[in-house]
Write an enzyme that holds these catalytic residues in place. Structure first.
Site, PDB file in Angstrom:
ATOM      1  N   HIS A  17       1.571  31.501 -23.246  1.00  0.00           N
ATOM      2  CA  HIS A  17       0.490  30.597 -24.049  1.00  0.00           C
ATOM      3  C   HIS A  17       0.265  29.318 -23.049  1.00  0.00           C
ATOM      4  CE1 HIS A  17      -1.416  28.690 -27.399  1.00  0.00           C
ATOM      5  NE2 HIS A  17      -0.676  27.589 -26.960  1.00  0.00           N
ATOM      6  N   HIS A  67      -8.183  33.192 -22.543  1.00  0.00           N
ATOM      7  CA  HIS A  67      -8.540  34.414 -22.595  1.00  0.00           C
ATOM      8  C   HIS A  67      -9.795  34.890 -21.848  1.00  0.00           C
ATOM      9  CE1 HIS A  67     -10.267  32.255 -25.869  1.00  0.00           C
ATOM     10  NE2 HIS A  67     -11.276  32.927 -25.936  1.00  0.00           N
ATOM     11  N   ASN A 125     -14.185  30.807 -21.606  1.00  0.00           N
ATOM     12  CA  ASN A 125     -14.771  29.406 -22.252  1.00  0.00           C
ATOM     13  C   ASN A 125     -13.667  28.449 -21.871  1.00  0.00           C
ATOM     14  OD1 ASN A 125     -17.194  30.466 -23.247  1.00  0.00           O
ATOM     15  ND2 ASN A 125     -16.218  31.291 -24.828  1.00  0.00           N
ATOM     16  N   CYS A 147      -0.951  34.327 -29.939  1.00  0.00           N
ATOM     17  CA  CYS A 147       0.165  34.871 -29.699  1.00  0.00           C
ATOM     18  C   CYS A 147       0.654  35.558 -30.984  1.00  0.00           C
ATOM     19  CB  CYS A 147       1.117  33.490 -29.804  1.00  0.00           C
ATOM     20  SG  CYS A 147       0.771  32.536 -28.414  1.00  0.00           S
ATOM     21  N   HIS A 204     -12.921  37.149 -21.690  1.00  0.00           N
ATOM     22  CA  HIS A 204     -14.144  38.086 -22.303  1.00  0.00           C
ATOM     23  C   HIS A 204     -14.798  39.184 -21.128  1.00  0.00           C
ATOM     24  CE1 HIS A 204     -14.842  35.696 -26.104  1.00  0.00           C
ATOM     25  NE2 HIS A 204     -14.403  34.698 -25.182  1.00  0.00           N
ATOM     26  N   GLY A 207     -17.612  26.223 -26.656  1.00  0.00           N
ATOM     27  CA  GLY A 207     -17.376  26.656 -28.031  1.00  0.00           C
ATOM     28  C   GLY A 207     -16.035  27.386 -27.946  1.00  0.00           C
ATOM     29  N   ASP A 231     -12.482  42.642 -29.156  1.00  0.00           N
ATOM     30  CA  ASP A 231     -12.925  41.554 -29.690  1.00  0.00           C
ATOM     31  C   ASP A 231     -13.353  41.810 -31.256  1.00  0.00           C
ATOM     32  OD1 ASP A 231     -13.921  38.274 -28.816  1.00  0.00           O
ATOM     33  OD2 ASP A 231     -14.614  39.151 -30.614  1.00  0.00           O
ATOM     34  N   CYS A 288      -0.664  30.118 -33.432  1.00  0.00           N
ATOM     35  CA  CYS A 288      -1.810  30.366 -32.272  1.00  0.00           C
ATOM     36  C   CYS A 288      -2.188  32.139 -32.727  1.00  0.00           C
ATOM     37  CB  CYS A 288      -1.342  30.526 -30.815  1.00  0.00           C
ATOM     38  SG  CYS A 288      -2.393  31.253 -29.782  1.00  0.00           S
TER      39      CYS A 288
HETATM   40  P1  AMP Z   1     -13.610  32.039 -27.820  1.00  0.00           P
HETATM   41  O1  AMP Z   1     -14.774  31.400 -28.347  1.00  0.00           O
HETATM   42  O2  AMP Z   1     -13.796  32.061 -26.170  1.00  0.00           O
HETATM   43  O3  AMP Z   1     -12.479  30.994 -28.049  1.00  0.00           O
HETATM   44  O4  AMP Z   1     -13.341  33.307 -28.097  1.00  0.00           O
HETATM   45  C1  AMP Z   1     -12.399  33.932 -29.237  1.00  0.00           C
HETATM   46  C2  AMP Z   1     -12.755  35.123 -29.486  1.00  0.00           C
HETATM   47  O5  AMP Z   1     -11.770  35.635 -30.321  1.00  0.00           O
HETATM   48  C3  AMP Z   1     -14.017  35.305 -30.347  1.00  0.00           C
HETATM   49  O6  AMP Z   1     -14.881  36.225 -29.677  1.00  0.00           O
HETATM   50  C4  AMP Z   1     -13.690  35.959 -31.527  1.00  0.00           C
HETATM   51  O7  AMP Z   1     -14.375  37.022 -32.147  1.00  0.00           O
HETATM   52  C5  AMP Z   1     -12.322  36.470 -31.064  1.00  0.00           C
HETATM   53  N1  AMP Z   1     -11.177  36.722 -32.176  1.00  0.00           N
HETATM   54  C6  AMP Z   1     -10.936  35.799 -33.157  1.00  0.00           C
HETATM   55  N2  AMP Z   1      -9.814  36.340 -33.774  1.00  0.00           N
HETATM   56  C7  AMP Z   1      -9.679  37.560 -33.503  1.00  0.00           C
HETATM   57  C8  AMP Z   1      -8.768  38.697 -33.753  1.00  0.00           C
HETATM   58  N3  AMP Z   1      -7.639  38.572 -34.854  1.00  0.00           N
HETATM   59  N4  AMP Z   1      -8.603  39.730 -33.045  1.00  0.00           N
HETATM   60  C9  AMP Z   1      -9.735  40.009 -32.109  1.00  0.00           C
HETATM   61  N5  AMP Z   1     -10.596  39.214 -31.618  1.00  0.00           N
HETATM   62  C10 AMP Z   1     -10.487  37.844 -32.305  1.00  0.00           C
HETATM   63 ZN    ZN Z   2      -1.201  31.347 -27.887  1.00  0.00          ZN
END
Ligand code: AMP
Ligand code: ZN
Length: 114
Positions: free
Chosen positions: A46, A100, A87, A7, A102, A93, A30, A4
């Site tokens: 988690h 998490h 989401n 994580c 946003h 998506g 992000d 993950c």
């Molecule tokens: P979701 O589509 O709601 O699952 O959003 C996942 C978010 O995580 C996206 O906006 C990605 O840009 C962000 N993301 C993915 N990997 C990382 C990372 N290593 N550091 C920071 N943000 C990330």
């Molecule tokens: Zn996790």
């Protein structure tokens, strides 16, 4: 949780720009921001999706909102307003299967969410 990405960020196995951290929650920028302010607020527990939140998590989820409130005030974007998005699942998506929040702001966001 192995494999993950969030994580791994929590365990500092992957670098991130950490905005806030305590024993229950981490917040970081992000990596692919959709607005000038795009912070992800992540419970350290988690939980895969919003559908996996149980009664036992009531305090934790409420706490996440308290932390968002605190970050917004401390980072100076509370007065201008912001948007919080979670989401959940395929049609949203959701890419990262660790719940998490946003936090988007720093500009006038669209009047419609989608
Ligand atoms: P979701 O589509 O709601 O699952 O959003 C996942 C978010 O995580 C996206 O906006 C990605 O840009 C962000 N993301 C993915 N990997 C990382 C990372 N290593 N550091 C920071 N943000 C990330
Ligand atoms: Zn996790």
């Amino acid at each position: 949780m192995e494999d993950c990405i969030f994580c791994k960020i929590i365990k500092k196995e992957i670098p991130s720009t950490i905005i806030y951290e305590d024993d229950k929650v981490i917040a970081f920028n992000d990596v692919n921001p959709a607005a000038p302010i795009h912070i992800l607020v992540v419970p350290k527990k988690h939980i895969e999706t919003l559908l996996d939140v149980s009664d036992q998590d009531n305090e934790l989820i409420s706490y996440v909102y308290q932390i968002i409130n605190k970050i917004a005030k401390e980072k100076g974007f509370a007065n201008n307003g912001f948007r919080v998005i979670v989401n959940c699942g395929k049609d949203s998506g959701q890419e990262v299967m660790h719940i998490h929040f946003h936090v988007l702001g720093g500009k006038k966001l669209g009047d419609k969410i989608v």
